[in-house]
Design an enzyme around this catalytic site. Sequence first.
Site, PDB file in Angstrom:
ATOM      1  N   ASP A 138     -17.381   7.035  -1.374  1.00  0.00           N
ATOM      2  CA  ASP A 138     -16.098   6.988  -0.674  1.00  0.00           C
ATOM      3  C   ASP A 138     -15.823   8.389  -0.136  1.00  0.00           C
ATOM      4  O   ASP A 138     -16.508   9.353  -0.504  1.00  0.00           O
ATOM      5  CB  ASP A 138     -14.991   6.531  -1.661  1.00  0.00           C
ATOM      6  CG  ASP A 138     -13.626   6.376  -0.990  1.00  0.00           C
ATOM      7  OD1 ASP A 138     -13.565   6.253   0.254  1.00  0.00           O
ATOM      8  OD2 ASP A 138     -12.604   6.386  -1.716  1.00  0.00           O
ATOM      9  N   GLN A 173     -10.189  -3.981  -3.055  1.00  0.00           N
ATOM     10  CA  GLN A 173     -11.447  -3.497  -2.501  1.00  0.00           C
ATOM     11  C   GLN A 173     -12.586  -3.737  -3.489  1.00  0.00           C
ATOM     12  O   GLN A 173     -13.644  -4.248  -3.118  1.00  0.00           O
ATOM     13  CB  GLN A 173     -11.339  -2.003  -2.161  1.00  0.00           C
ATOM     14  CG  GLN A 173     -12.611  -1.418  -1.607  1.00  0.00           C
ATOM     15  CD  GLN A 173     -12.923  -1.881  -0.188  1.00  0.00           C
ATOM     16  OE1 GLN A 173     -12.072  -1.821   0.680  1.00  0.00           O
ATOM     17  NE2 GLN A 173     -14.136  -2.358   0.045  1.00  0.00           N
ATOM     18  N   HIS A 226      -7.449   0.768  -6.242  1.00  0.00           N
ATOM     19  CA  HIS A 226      -7.654  -0.077  -5.055  1.00  0.00           C
ATOM     20  C   HIS A 226      -8.361  -1.362  -5.512  1.00  0.00           C
ATOM     21  O   HIS A 226      -9.534  -1.599  -5.191  1.00  0.00           O
ATOM     22  CB  HIS A 226      -8.489   0.681  -4.011  1.00  0.00           C
ATOM     23  CG  HIS A 226      -8.428   0.086  -2.634  1.00  0.00           C
ATOM     24  ND1 HIS A 226      -7.653  -1.015  -2.310  1.00  0.00           N
ATOM     25  CD2 HIS A 226      -9.061   0.447  -1.475  1.00  0.00           C
ATOM     26  CE1 HIS A 226      -7.808  -1.294  -1.029  1.00  0.00           C
ATOM     27  NE2 HIS A 226      -8.647  -0.432  -0.512  1.00  0.00           N
ATOM     28  N   ARG A 279       0.878  -1.179   0.000  1.00  0.00           N
ATOM     29  CA  ARG A 279       0.000   0.000   0.000  1.00  0.00           C
ATOM     30  C   ARG A 279       0.908   1.220   0.000  1.00  0.00           C
ATOM     31  O   ARG A 279       1.685   1.435   0.928  1.00  0.00           O
ATOM     32  CB  ARG A 279      -0.909   0.011   1.228  1.00  0.00           C
ATOM     33  CG  ARG A 279      -1.594   1.357   1.405  1.00  0.00           C
ATOM     34  CD  ARG A 279      -2.675   1.352   2.450  1.00  0.00           C
ATOM     35  NE  ARG A 279      -3.865   0.671   1.966  1.00  0.00           N
ATOM     36  CZ  ARG A 279      -5.071   0.765   2.519  1.00  0.00           C
ATOM     37  NH1 ARG A 279      -5.249   1.522   3.588  1.00  0.00           N
ATOM     38  NH2 ARG A 279      -6.101   0.123   2.026  1.00  0.00           N
ATOM     39  N   ARG A 331     -13.683  -8.537   2.699  1.00  0.00           N
ATOM     40  CA  ARG A 331     -12.268  -8.307   2.364  1.00  0.00           C
ATOM     41  C   ARG A 331     -11.435  -9.525   2.770  1.00  0.00           C
ATOM     42  O   ARG A 331     -10.528  -9.936   2.057  1.00  0.00           O
ATOM     43  CB  ARG A 331     -11.726  -7.055   3.092  1.00  0.00           C
ATOM     44  CG  ARG A 331     -12.298  -5.727   2.612  1.00  0.00           C
ATOM     45  CD  ARG A 331     -11.859  -5.374   1.202  1.00  0.00           C
ATOM     46  NE  ARG A 331     -10.425  -5.348   1.014  1.00  0.00           N
ATOM     47  CZ  ARG A 331      -9.603  -4.332   1.308  1.00  0.00           C
ATOM     48  NH1 ARG A 331     -10.098  -3.223   1.795  1.00  0.00           N
ATOM     49  NH2 ARG A 331      -8.296  -4.408   1.086  1.00  0.00           N
ATOM     50  N   CYS A 367     -16.484   1.766   0.985  1.00  0.00           N
ATOM     51  CA  CYS A 367     -15.288   0.945   1.239  1.00  0.00           C
ATOM     52  C   CYS A 367     -14.773   1.115   2.662  1.00  0.00           C
ATOM     53  O   CYS A 367     -14.071   0.246   3.164  1.00  0.00           O
ATOM     54  CB  CYS A 367     -14.205   1.268   0.227  1.00  0.00           C
ATOM     55  SG  CYS A 367     -13.744   3.006   0.207  1.00  0.00           S
TER      56      CYS A 367
END
Length: 304
Positions: free
Chosen positions: A218, A129, A126, A99, A286, A258
């Site tokens: 988001d 996700q 991402h 990340r 996830r 998310c």
Amino acid sequence: MLTIHDLDVDGCNEIFDRAKSLKELLYRGEVHESLRGKTLGMLFDKSSTRTRLSFEAGIHQLGGTGIFLSRRDIQLGRGETVADTARIMSRYIDGMMIRTFEQGLIEEFAKYATIPVINGLTDLLHPCQVLSDLFTIIEKKGGYEGLKIAYIGDGNNMTNSWINAAARLPFHLALACPEGYDPDESILERGIRESKEGIELLRIPADAASGADVIYTDVWVSMGQEDEQEEREAAFREYQVDEKLVGCAKDDAIIMHCLPAHRGEEIAASVIDGPKSVIIDQAENRLHVQKAIMEILMVGGNRR
Ligand code: CP
Ligand code: NVA
């Protein structure tokens, strides 16, 4: 696993099917140690709750070990090259999750690594996700085919990954982003060209939400953009997912985020904590999807 765009329909469905099986195994309490003896490195240049825990708990459940690495503690932070880091790490571990800020860093790492590299979020994308979100949509809606997914808000890493998914899988994606906060131009152009069910970039949230099966949002201020808080709050004021906007969608629409969320900014508390919200199941998934991705990439070993 740097971008969803590298996958095809079968590649995506393999992940969803495996995630379903792994979730069922876990729920039945069966031990399944397909990654026994394997190690995943996890480099975080940004904060994380879900990504870190889902990968670390996930590899543990599969019989392997996760090693948390922060740039501060490894020589990469003191100027060791990405190429050397990637080549050397490949001799010790079986997979690497990163990340970071620049997508280019992950791509450079993957160029020199001889182990699978997983994108755990960059400023651009991402993918884990969105794959996990599609798995949640399959669970809740029975599939993603022909659905209308509305994304409301910033044209950020989430939006870009949604566009990549819509370029590969047959669902319609309606985006509502304020001017000046569009998704990545080349990703959007390619997505529009390749999508089967269409991608549209709109300005009015109600137009995107109209008749939608899924409303997704988001944060307005992503990690690394903290200096822009005030101007972003002003630009996105009309883009909150509130009860009125949800009223534009289908009656059985689900609300997704998310996370982490800012109640009262991108989403009203009554919506994110309301009956249509699936955010907790979404976050749980996830774990199952990360496990599927690690198993598909790491079983059998890729070390050369
Ligand atoms: N959604 C997500 O990636 O959460 P974290 O930042 O907590 O990992
Ligand atoms: N767009 C958000 C996603 C967090 C999971 C960020 O980059 O901060």
